[in-house]
Each structure stands twice: as structure tokens, then as C-alpha cells.
Enzyme design. Structure first.
Site, PDB file in Angstrom:
ATOM      1  N   ASP A   1       0.607  -1.244   0.081  1.00 53.41           N
ATOM      2  CA  ASP A   1       0.069   0.055  -0.044  1.00 53.41           C
ATOM      3  C   ASP A   1       0.989   1.175  -0.170  1.00 53.41           C
ATOM      4  O   ASP A   1       2.146   1.273   0.389  1.00 53.41           O
ATOM      5  CB  ASP A   1      -0.915  -0.029   1.301  1.00 53.41           C
ATOM      6  CG  ASP A   1      -1.798  -1.081   1.252  1.00 53.41           C
ATOM      7  OD1 ASP A   1      -2.117  -1.676   0.400  1.00 53.41           O
ATOM      8  OD2 ASP A   1      -2.530  -1.475   2.475  1.00 53.41           O
TER       9      ASP A   1
ATOM     10  N   ASP B   1       1.141   4.579   1.871  1.00 55.63           N
ATOM     11  CA  ASP B   1       0.730   5.408   3.022  1.00 55.63           C
ATOM     12  C   ASP B   1       1.303   6.795   3.024  1.00 55.63           C
ATOM     13  O   ASP B   1       2.679   6.960   2.902  1.00 55.63           O
ATOM     14  CB  ASP B   1       1.318   4.667   4.265  1.00 55.63           C
ATOM     15  CG  ASP B   1       0.753   3.381   4.223  1.00 55.63           C
ATOM     16  OD1 ASP B   1      -0.484   3.163   4.462  1.00 55.63           O
ATOM     17  OD2 ASP B   1       1.549   2.262   4.676  1.00 55.63           O
TER      18      ASP B   1
END
Length: 206
Positions: free
Chosen positions: A131, A133
Site C-alpha cells: 500500500d 501510506d
């Protein structure tokens, strides 16, 4: 001490000797290799800062404390916004896609998580399913409509993008703030609590 480290800052200078005697071997190896630690939200004694040691595997995370006077280098998430990486991974594609828009908004934003760790240190932490972030310094309220616009933009990228809004009183997830819930989870060094307004200091005592 002026200019104390903030959550998500990366710090260099912690040695294996600062770990507890029962620290896992992977944490000792990480520090011995010269890896940075990441500042986490937790109370610490005077002269220390709460940090996390990162291992190679996702489950290898260790909460620890670092002496402030041993900090040799500090890198903030916002210092990593324009750091390039030769690895052509979805997270880097997403970062390149979002960077102009976030810059144009004149916000103070930054890169955290595995992407920030690798961009700052050179130690491999990103992978194809990582992911992205991000953090956003938000001294003033970000409206829910504006939050929803950001989430919609993030959802057009090639990987999941999560952003934490850093209010003066703690952090709240952008997606949670955008979804219209009457109360959202605000995290700071003292507690995690449900509030209706993350920018209102009086709510934390409620």
C-alpha cells in the site's frame, strides 16, 4: 528539547545495545545493519522517544525506546515526497501520479510506511502488493467533502492509498473521516478515542 521527533519520522543511531535483553534476533540484526527506526505514538520517559523496529517480514515489528541523544539523523515523511526510486512498483506509480495534485494544493504532505522507509534508507521494504501510506499535516479542519474528493482520487491509482490526517491533537484516517461516520478514531501518544471533531481539543477529555 526543541523540535522533538514526530510520529512517522525515521531516526538513525539506535544500536542493538538499546534493545531489551529479550529482543528477537531479527531486531538486533536490523539495527546492526544500520536500519532506521520509526517514531510511534506512545508515551516515553524523559530523554527517550517511542520507536518501532522493522524486520523483513510484515509480522516483524518491535516496539522499543530510543535515547534522544543517540539520534544521528532524522528524516520526516515530508522530506520524501520527491525522492525517486528506480523500482517500477505500483506504489511508486501511484506516488508519481498523485504528487503533482498534492503539491498543487500547497499542503504539507509526506510519505510513510514501507515506501517511506525504503526511499529514506535504501533498505528494501516495498513489494508488488504494498500500500502507499501518506500523511497530511492538517492544522486546520479538512472538510468531509474535501476528504471524499481525496479518497476518490486515491481510488483511481493502481494500488491502495491510505492517508493519515495529522491534526494538532492526534491522527485520524482520511477514509474514516470521509465516510461520514458521526465519530472517528483519533490516535495520539496518550490514547485512542472516538471523537466527532478531531480538531477539537476538548473532545479528548470527554
Amino acid at each position: 528539547m526543541v523540535n522533538l521527533p514526530l510520529a512517522h519520522d525515521l531516526l538513525w543511531g539506535m544500536t542493538p545495545a538499546q534493545l531489551s535483553a529479550d529482543a528477537p534476533a531479527w531486531a538486533v540484526a536490523a539495527l546492526a545493519a544500520g536500519q532506521p527506526v520509526v517514531v510511534r505514538r506512545a508515551l516515553s520517559e524523559e530523554g527517550q522517544v517511542a520507536v518501532g523496529v522493522r524486520g523483513v517480514l510484515r509480522e516483524q515489528r518491535l516496539a522499543a525506546f530510543m535515547a534522544l541523544d543517540s539520534i544521528a539523523c532524522r528524516v520526516s515523511p515530508e522530506a520524501l515526497c520527491h525522492v525517486e526510486c528506480e523500482r517500477d512498483l505500483p506504489v511508486m506509480q501511484a506516488l508519481k501520479q498523485l504528487r503533482p495534485m498534492l503539491d498543487d494544493c500547497r499542503w504539507v504532505w509526506g510519505v510513510s510506511g514501507s515506501v517511506g522507509f525504503e526511499l529514506a534508507s535504501g533498505f528494501r521494504a516495498m513489494h508488488a502488493a504494498s500500500d502507499l501510506d501518506l500523511i497530511l499535516r492538517a492544522p486546520q479542519m479538512i472538510g468531509r467533502d474535501q476528504a471524499r474528493e481525496l479518497v476518490a482520487l486515491f481510488d483511481q491509482t493502481v494500488c491502495r492509498v491510505d492517508m493519515q490526517l495529522q491534526t494538532p491533537f492526534g491522527a485520524v484516517a482520511l477514509r474514516e473521516w470521509a465516510n461520514g461516520s458521526s465519530r472517528v478514531l483519533l490516535k495520539n501518544a496518550y490514547q485512542a478515542c472516538l471523537v466527532t471533531d478531531p480538531w477539537n481539543p476538548q473532545e479528548q477529555a470527554a
